[in-house]
Write a protein that holds these residues in place. Structure first.
Motif, PDB file in Angstrom:
ATOM      1  N   GLU A  10       0.824  -1.207   0.000  1.00 43.60           N
ATOM      2  CA  GLU A  10       0.000   0.000   0.000  1.00 43.60           C
ATOM      3  C   GLU A  10       0.857   1.255   0.000  1.00 43.60           C
ATOM      4  O   GLU A  10       0.588   2.215  -0.735  1.00 43.60           O
ATOM      5  CB  GLU A  10      -0.926  -0.020   1.233  1.00 43.60           C
ATOM      6  CG  GLU A  10      -1.811   1.206   1.377  1.00 43.60           C
ATOM      7  CD  GLU A  10      -3.063   1.136   0.515  1.00 43.60           C
ATOM      8  OE1 GLU A  10      -3.705   2.183   0.332  1.00 43.60           O
ATOM      9  OE2 GLU A  10      -3.374   0.036   0.011  1.00 43.60           O
ATOM     10  N   ASN A  18      -0.074   4.112  -9.593  1.00 50.66           N
ATOM     11  CA  ASN A  18      -1.277   4.919  -9.408  1.00 50.66           C
ATOM     12  C   ASN A  18      -1.202   6.217 -10.209  1.00 50.66           C
ATOM     13  O   ASN A  18      -0.602   7.206  -9.785  1.00 50.66           O
ATOM     14  CB  ASN A  18      -1.477   5.229  -7.922  1.00 50.66           C
ATOM     15  CG  ASN A  18      -2.835   5.875  -7.670  1.00 50.66           C
ATOM     16  OD1 ASN A  18      -3.637   6.056  -8.593  1.00 50.66           O
ATOM     17  ND2 ASN A  18      -3.093   6.224  -6.421  1.00 50.66           N
ATOM     18  N   GLU A  23     -11.015   9.184  -6.966  1.00 56.73           N
ATOM     19  CA  GLU A  23     -10.981   8.186  -5.905  1.00 56.73           C
ATOM     20  C   GLU A  23     -11.595   6.853  -6.306  1.00 56.73           C
ATOM     21  O   GLU A  23     -11.103   5.790  -5.891  1.00 56.73           O
ATOM     22  CB  GLU A  23     -11.715   8.718  -4.667  1.00 56.73           C
ATOM     23  CG  GLU A  23     -11.112   9.963  -4.040  1.00 56.73           C
ATOM     24  CD  GLU A  23     -11.580  11.251  -4.715  1.00 56.73           C
ATOM     25  OE1 GLU A  23     -12.318  11.168  -5.733  1.00 56.73           O
ATOM     26  OE2 GLU A  23     -11.211  12.328  -4.233  1.00 56.73           O
ATOM     27  N   GLN A  24     -12.673   6.866  -7.092  1.00 59.15           N
ATOM     28  CA  GLN A  24     -13.344   5.612  -7.418  1.00 59.15           C
ATOM     29  C   GLN A  24     -12.489   4.730  -8.321  1.00 59.15           C
ATOM     30  O   GLN A  24     -12.479   3.504  -8.174  1.00 59.15           O
ATOM     31  CB  GLN A  24     -14.704   5.905  -8.049  1.00 59.15           C
ATOM     32  CG  GLN A  24     -15.709   6.460  -7.038  1.00 59.15           C
ATOM     33  CD  GLN A  24     -16.837   7.233  -7.690  1.00 59.15           C
ATOM     34  OE1 GLN A  24     -16.627   8.272  -8.311  1.00 59.15           O
ATOM     35  NE2 GLN A  24     -18.049   6.740  -7.550  1.00 59.15           N
ATOM     36  N   GLU A  26      -9.210   4.908  -8.242  1.00 62.41           N
ATOM     37  CA  GLU A  26      -8.131   4.487  -7.345  1.00 62.41           C
ATOM     38  C   GLU A  26      -8.566   3.284  -6.509  1.00 62.41           C
ATOM     39  O   GLU A  26      -7.769   2.367  -6.266  1.00 62.41           O
ATOM     40  CB  GLU A  26      -7.715   5.635  -6.432  1.00 62.41           C
ATOM     41  CG  GLU A  26      -6.528   5.291  -5.540  1.00 62.41           C
ATOM     42  CD  GLU A  26      -6.055   6.479  -4.726  1.00 62.41           C
ATOM     43  OE1 GLU A  26      -5.282   6.262  -3.773  1.00 62.41           O
ATOM     44  OE2 GLU A  26      -6.446   7.626  -5.036  1.00 62.41           O
ATOM     45  N   ASP A  27      -9.824   3.262  -6.086  1.00 60.21           N
ATOM     46  CA  ASP A  27     -10.335   2.105  -5.354  1.00 60.21           C
ATOM     47  C   ASP A  27     -10.310   0.855  -6.235  1.00 60.21           C
ATOM     48  O   ASP A  27      -9.976  -0.243  -5.762  1.00 60.21           O
ATOM     49  CB  ASP A  27     -11.762   2.366  -4.872  1.00 60.21           C
ATOM     50  CG  ASP A  27     -11.817   3.373  -3.732  1.00 60.21           C
ATOM     51  OD1 ASP A  27     -10.770   3.601  -3.092  1.00 60.21           O
ATOM     52  OD2 ASP A  27     -12.902   3.946  -3.497  1.00 60.21           O
ATOM     53  N   ARG A  30      -6.805  -0.329  -6.383  1.00 61.01           N
ATOM     54  CA  ARG A  30      -6.425  -0.999  -5.133  1.00 61.01           C
ATOM     55  C   ARG A  30      -6.958  -2.432  -5.109  1.00 61.01           C
ATOM     56  O   ARG A  30      -6.278  -3.342  -4.619  1.00 61.01           O
ATOM     57  CB  ARG A  30      -6.942  -0.189  -3.955  1.00 61.01           C
ATOM     58  CG  ARG A  30      -6.446  -0.663  -2.611  1.00 61.01           C
ATOM     59  CD  ARG A  30      -6.816   0.288  -1.497  1.00 61.01           C
ATOM     60  NE  ARG A  30      -5.940   1.470  -1.512  1.00 61.01           N
ATOM     61  CZ  ARG A  30      -6.301   2.681  -1.911  1.00 61.01           C
ATOM     62  NH1 ARG A  30      -7.527   2.882  -2.357  1.00 61.01           N
ATOM     63  NH2 ARG A  30      -5.466   3.687  -1.890  1.00 61.01           N
ATOM     64  N   ARG A  31      -8.143  -2.643  -5.655  1.00 62.26           N
ATOM     65  CA  ARG A  31      -8.695  -4.006  -5.688  1.00 62.26           C
ATOM     66  C   ARG A  31      -7.862  -4.926  -6.569  1.00 62.26           C
ATOM     67  O   ARG A  31      -7.758  -6.135  -6.298  1.00 62.26           O
ATOM     68  CB  ARG A  31     -10.156  -3.983  -6.158  1.00 62.26           C
ATOM     69  CG  ARG A  31     -11.120  -3.451  -5.097  1.00 62.26           C
ATOM     70  CD  ARG A  31     -12.570  -3.725  -5.466  1.00 62.26           C
ATOM     71  NE  ARG A  31     -12.985  -2.938  -6.622  1.00 62.26           N
ATOM     72  CZ  ARG A  31     -13.468  -1.708  -6.540  1.00 62.26           C
ATOM     73  NH1 ARG A  31     -13.575  -1.109  -5.370  1.00 62.26           N
ATOM     74  NH2 ARG A  31     -13.846  -1.058  -7.630  1.00 62.26           N
ATOM     75  N   ASP A  34      -5.288  -6.060  -4.225  1.00 60.61           N
ATOM     76  CA  ASP A  34      -5.747  -6.765  -3.024  1.00 60.61           C
ATOM     77  C   ASP A  34      -6.388  -8.113  -3.325  1.00 60.61           C
ATOM     78  O   ASP A  34      -6.349  -9.020  -2.486  1.00 60.61           O
ATOM     79  CB  ASP A  34      -6.759  -5.899  -2.259  1.00 60.61           C
ATOM     80  CG  ASP A  34      -6.115  -4.677  -1.628  1.00 60.61           C
ATOM     81  OD1 ASP A  34      -4.878  -4.674  -1.480  1.00 60.61           O
ATOM     82  OD2 ASP A  34      -6.853  -3.722  -1.300  1.00 60.61           O
TER      83      ASP A  34
END
Length: 286
Positions: A10, A18, A23-24, A26-27, A30-31, A34
């Motif tokens: 992270e 990135n 933000e959406q 970026e989420d 991140r998935r 993850d």
């Protein structure tokens, strides 16, 4: 359970990939880091999607949009589909706007942002891609997104904006187009857009850091020119375990780079199993 805390995914690794705009997306990026693909086929599909982005890099290298317009577009579509914004048709709408010039300007601004944002996605990027480059499931989503955009007659709408001739009729046409879409269709479009941007962001990291994609072979563990992407002017090392070997003794004096080498090797393995690019010139592993 994977013990990857020392890799600082992270804090240290995600920022290398990135390049998202909001933000959406970026989420969604991140998935990708993850959620490990559950099967080798799913790993291969991620690789194929990223490689398709790279084959279309002449179109996608400058992928960008106005975040202000994105937010305006998303907000307007939500207000219309939730029923919070309701416009009458024809003469009634013109009468509404006649008595509230402020309201007309507010709604017109939102609609113009929607039109310009969607038109840029359509003409600059999505319709210029080669769908055949993408795996079938992602290709179907790309086709659905393109069909979603075609509902808005964006060419004519954008021309009206540029000619300063965007009237109440154009506002109503766009509003009606939004109303005809189901909430599920709209949600699917936004979800696709966020994942599209997440994949683009990873692809840009692959280009910028000159990463490669791993191949998988149960009998081989060979990595050429391995390096840690956070080390400036990193010394590259190659690594090999012969068939039947599963232990390597790594020796060297203090500060020789043993820990950095092990982190680079672990990072390479982890990114490979995510289906993402790895910091090496070639990589084959189980």
């Amino acid at each position: 359970m994977l013990l990857i805390d020392d890799l600082q995914m992270e804090r240290d690794i995600l920022p290398l990939f990135n390049f998202t705009h909001q933000e959406q997306s970026e989420d969604a990026l991140r998935r990708l880091f993850d959620e490990r693909p559950p099967t080798p086929a799913a790993v291969a599909e991620r690789q194929a999607i990223l490689q398709a982005f790279l084959r279309n890099w002449a179109v996608l290298a400058d992928f960008s949009y106005s975040v202000l317009y994105f937010r305006g577009a998303q907000s307007f579509m939500h207000e219309v589909q939730s029923g919070r914004l309701q416009l009458a048709n024809g003469a009634k709408a013109r009468l509404q706007f006649f008595f509230s010039e402020e309201k007309r300007h507010q709604i017109q601004s939102q609609v113009v942002q929607l039109v310009i944002f969607l038109e840029r996605l359509q003409t600059h990027y999505l319709t210029r891609l080669n769908p055949a480059d993408f795996p079938s499931a992602f290709r179907a989503e790309l086709t659905a997104a393109t069909a979603f955009l075609s509902v808005f007659n964006l060419g004519a709408q954008t021309a009206a904006v540029r000619e300063n001739a965007f009237t109440t009729s154009h506002i109503l046409q766009t509003t009606n187009a939004v109303q005809k879409l189901t909430a599920e269709e709209t949600a699917a479009f936004w979800s696709f857009l966020f994942r599209f941007e997440a994949y683009w962001s990873v692809a840009k990291g692959v280009v910028q850091h000159q990463l490669c994609f791993a191949q998988f072979d149960a009998q081989q563990f060979v990595i050429e020119d391995l390096y840690h992407p956070l080390v400036p002017q990193a010394v590259r090392n190659s690594f090999q375990l012969r068939p039947g070997e599963n232990v390597l003794l790594l020796t060297g004096p203090n500060m020789a780079g043993k820990s950095t080498f092990l982190k680079a090797l672990s990072l390479c393995v982890y990114l490979a199993h995510l289906g993402l690019g790895v910091p090496a010139t070639a990589c084959t592993l189980p």
